[in-house]
Write a protein that holds these residues in place. Sequence first.
Motif, PDB file in Angstrom:
ATOM      1  N   VAL A 191       0.821  -1.207   0.000  1.00 53.85           N
ATOM      2  CA  VAL A 191       0.000   0.000   0.000  1.00 53.85           C
ATOM      3  C   VAL A 191       0.858   1.262   0.000  1.00 53.85           C
ATOM      4  O   VAL A 191       0.493   2.273  -0.618  1.00 53.85           O
ATOM      5  CB  VAL A 191      -1.008  -0.026   1.171  1.00 53.85           C
ATOM      6  N   THR A 192       2.028   1.214   0.640  1.00 51.99           N
ATOM      7  CA  THR A 192       2.917   2.384   0.641  1.00 51.99           C
ATOM      8  C   THR A 192       3.420   2.675  -0.768  1.00 51.99           C
ATOM      9  O   THR A 192       3.477   3.840  -1.190  1.00 51.99           O
ATOM     10  CB  THR A 192       4.106   2.146   1.591  1.00 51.99           C
ATOM     11  N   LEU A 193       3.764   1.644  -1.517  1.00 50.22           N
ATOM     12  CA  LEU A 193       4.209   1.816  -2.893  1.00 50.22           C
ATOM     13  C   LEU A 193       3.102   2.433  -3.747  1.00 50.22           C
ATOM     14  O   LEU A 193       3.351   3.348  -4.534  1.00 50.22           O
ATOM     15  CB  LEU A 193       4.646   0.471  -3.482  1.00 50.22           C
ATOM     16  N   THR A 248       0.930   7.092  -6.521  1.00 49.30           N
ATOM     17  CA  THR A 248      -0.214   7.977  -6.724  1.00 49.30           C
ATOM     18  C   THR A 248       0.195   9.432  -6.556  1.00 49.30           C
ATOM     19  O   THR A 248      -0.195  10.292  -7.359  1.00 49.30           O
ATOM     20  CB  THR A 248      -1.341   7.626  -5.738  1.00 49.30           C
ATOM     21  N   VAL A 249       0.996   9.732  -5.547  1.00 47.66           N
ATOM     22  CA  VAL A 249       1.465  11.107  -5.345  1.00 47.66           C
ATOM     23  C   VAL A 249       2.313  11.551  -6.536  1.00 47.66           C
ATOM     24  O   VAL A 249       2.148  12.667  -7.048  1.00 47.66           O
ATOM     25  CB  VAL A 249       2.246  11.226  -4.021  1.00 47.66           C
ATOM     26  N   ALA A 261      -4.946  12.762 -12.680  1.00 52.21           N
ATOM     27  CA  ALA A 261      -4.840  11.777 -11.602  1.00 52.21           C
ATOM     28  C   ALA A 261      -5.768  12.132 -10.450  1.00 52.21           C
ATOM     29  O   ALA A 261      -6.390  11.256  -9.850  1.00 52.21           O
ATOM     30  CB  ALA A 261      -3.404  11.673 -11.116  1.00 52.21           C
ATOM     31  N   ALA A 262      -5.897  13.406 -10.157  1.00 54.71           N
ATOM     32  CA  ALA A 262      -6.800  13.826  -9.084  1.00 54.71           C
ATOM     33  C   ALA A 262      -8.252  13.552  -9.460  1.00 54.71           C
ATOM     34  O   ALA A 262      -9.047  13.105  -8.627  1.00 54.71           O
ATOM     35  CB  ALA A 262      -6.595  15.306  -8.780  1.00 54.71           C
ATOM     36  N   VAL A 263      -8.602  13.781 -10.715  1.00 56.52           N
ATOM     37  CA  VAL A 263      -9.963  13.484 -11.186  1.00 56.52           C
ATOM     38  C   VAL A 263     -10.216  11.981 -11.135  1.00 56.52           C
ATOM     39  O   VAL A 263     -11.278  11.521 -10.689  1.00 56.52           O
ATOM     40  CB  VAL A 263     -10.182  14.037 -12.611  1.00 56.52           C
ATOM     41  N   GLY A 264      -9.242  11.194 -11.587  1.00 56.62           N
ATOM     42  CA  GLY A 264      -9.381   9.734 -11.530  1.00 56.62           C
ATOM     43  C   GLY A 264      -9.537   9.232 -10.101  1.00 56.62           C
ATOM     44  O   GLY A 264     -10.359   8.352  -9.820  1.00 56.62           O
ATOM     45  N   TYR A 265      -8.766   9.796  -9.196  1.00 55.70           N
ATOM     46  CA  TYR A 265      -8.866   9.423  -7.785  1.00 55.70           C
ATOM     47  C   TYR A 265     -10.267   9.740  -7.254  1.00 55.70           C
ATOM     48  O   TYR A 265     -10.882   8.922  -6.571  1.00 55.70           O
ATOM     49  CB  TYR A 265      -7.809  10.172  -6.971  1.00 55.70           C
ATOM     50  N   ALA A 266     -10.767  10.931  -7.593  1.00 55.90           N
ATOM     51  CA  ALA A 266     -12.093  11.335  -7.131  1.00 55.90           C
ATOM     52  C   ALA A 266     -13.182  10.428  -7.705  1.00 55.90           C
ATOM     53  O   ALA A 266     -14.137  10.059  -7.004  1.00 55.90           O
ATOM     54  CB  ALA A 266     -12.349  12.788  -7.503  1.00 55.90           C
ATOM     55  N   VAL A 267     -13.040  10.062  -8.971  1.00 56.59           N
ATOM     56  CA  VAL A 267     -14.031   9.176  -9.597  1.00 56.59           C
ATOM     57  C   VAL A 267     -14.027   7.806  -8.905  1.00 56.59           C
ATOM     58  O   VAL A 267     -15.093   7.252  -8.597  1.00 56.59           O
ATOM     59  CB  VAL A 267     -13.763   9.041 -11.111  1.00 56.59           C
ATOM     60  N   PHE A 268     -12.843   7.252  -8.663  1.00 58.48           N
ATOM     61  CA  PHE A 268     -12.762   5.977  -7.945  1.00 58.48           C
ATOM     62  C   PHE A 268     -13.373   6.096  -6.555  1.00 58.48           C
ATOM     63  O   PHE A 268     -14.122   5.226  -6.117  1.00 58.48           O
ATOM     64  CB  PHE A 268     -11.308   5.511  -7.803  1.00 58.48           C
ATOM     65  N   ALA A 269     -13.058   7.173  -5.845  1.00 59.87           N
ATOM     66  CA  ALA A 269     -13.568   7.352  -4.487  1.00 59.87           C
ATOM     67  C   ALA A 269     -15.083   7.507  -4.467  1.00 59.87           C
ATOM     68  O   ALA A 269     -15.742   7.074  -3.524  1.00 59.87           O
ATOM     69  CB  ALA A 269     -12.911   8.570  -3.838  1.00 59.87           C
TER      70      ALA A 269
END
Length: 124
Positions: free
Chosen positions: A31-33, A38-39, A49-57
């Motif tokens: 999970v750390t990797l 992701t960062v 990447a931020a939009v993709g993260y938000a969509v997944f969340a």
Amino acid sequence: MASRTTFYLDKQNAKIKGVCAGIADYTGLDVTLVRVLTVILVFATMPWAAVGYAVFAWTAPAKPIDLYQDAGDAKFWQGVRSNTKRSAAEVRSKLRDVDRRLADMELHYTSRNSRLADEIDSLR
């Protein structure tokens, strides 16, 4: 019933929304990797990447608490999810190996092996 091959948010190991922990659980990576990658991805592709993260969340369901029975069960499903063709090829390979070994044993016991017959007779 929960599917073991579906992506879930891992709320138990979450830092923000559980997306990175869910990706780590789904792929079997650390999970750390996943968080570090992701960062880096967010800084490299700022908005995407931020939009993709938000969509997944927003769209992914939370992982059921009783999804895996034990740690071995989790590792098995992570391996199956990572590459199903590879998993099927491994099973086929193992079964071919077992079949070959059984054929060798059958050939050994059904052939005219005088030494084996002498050993069997000496045991009687």
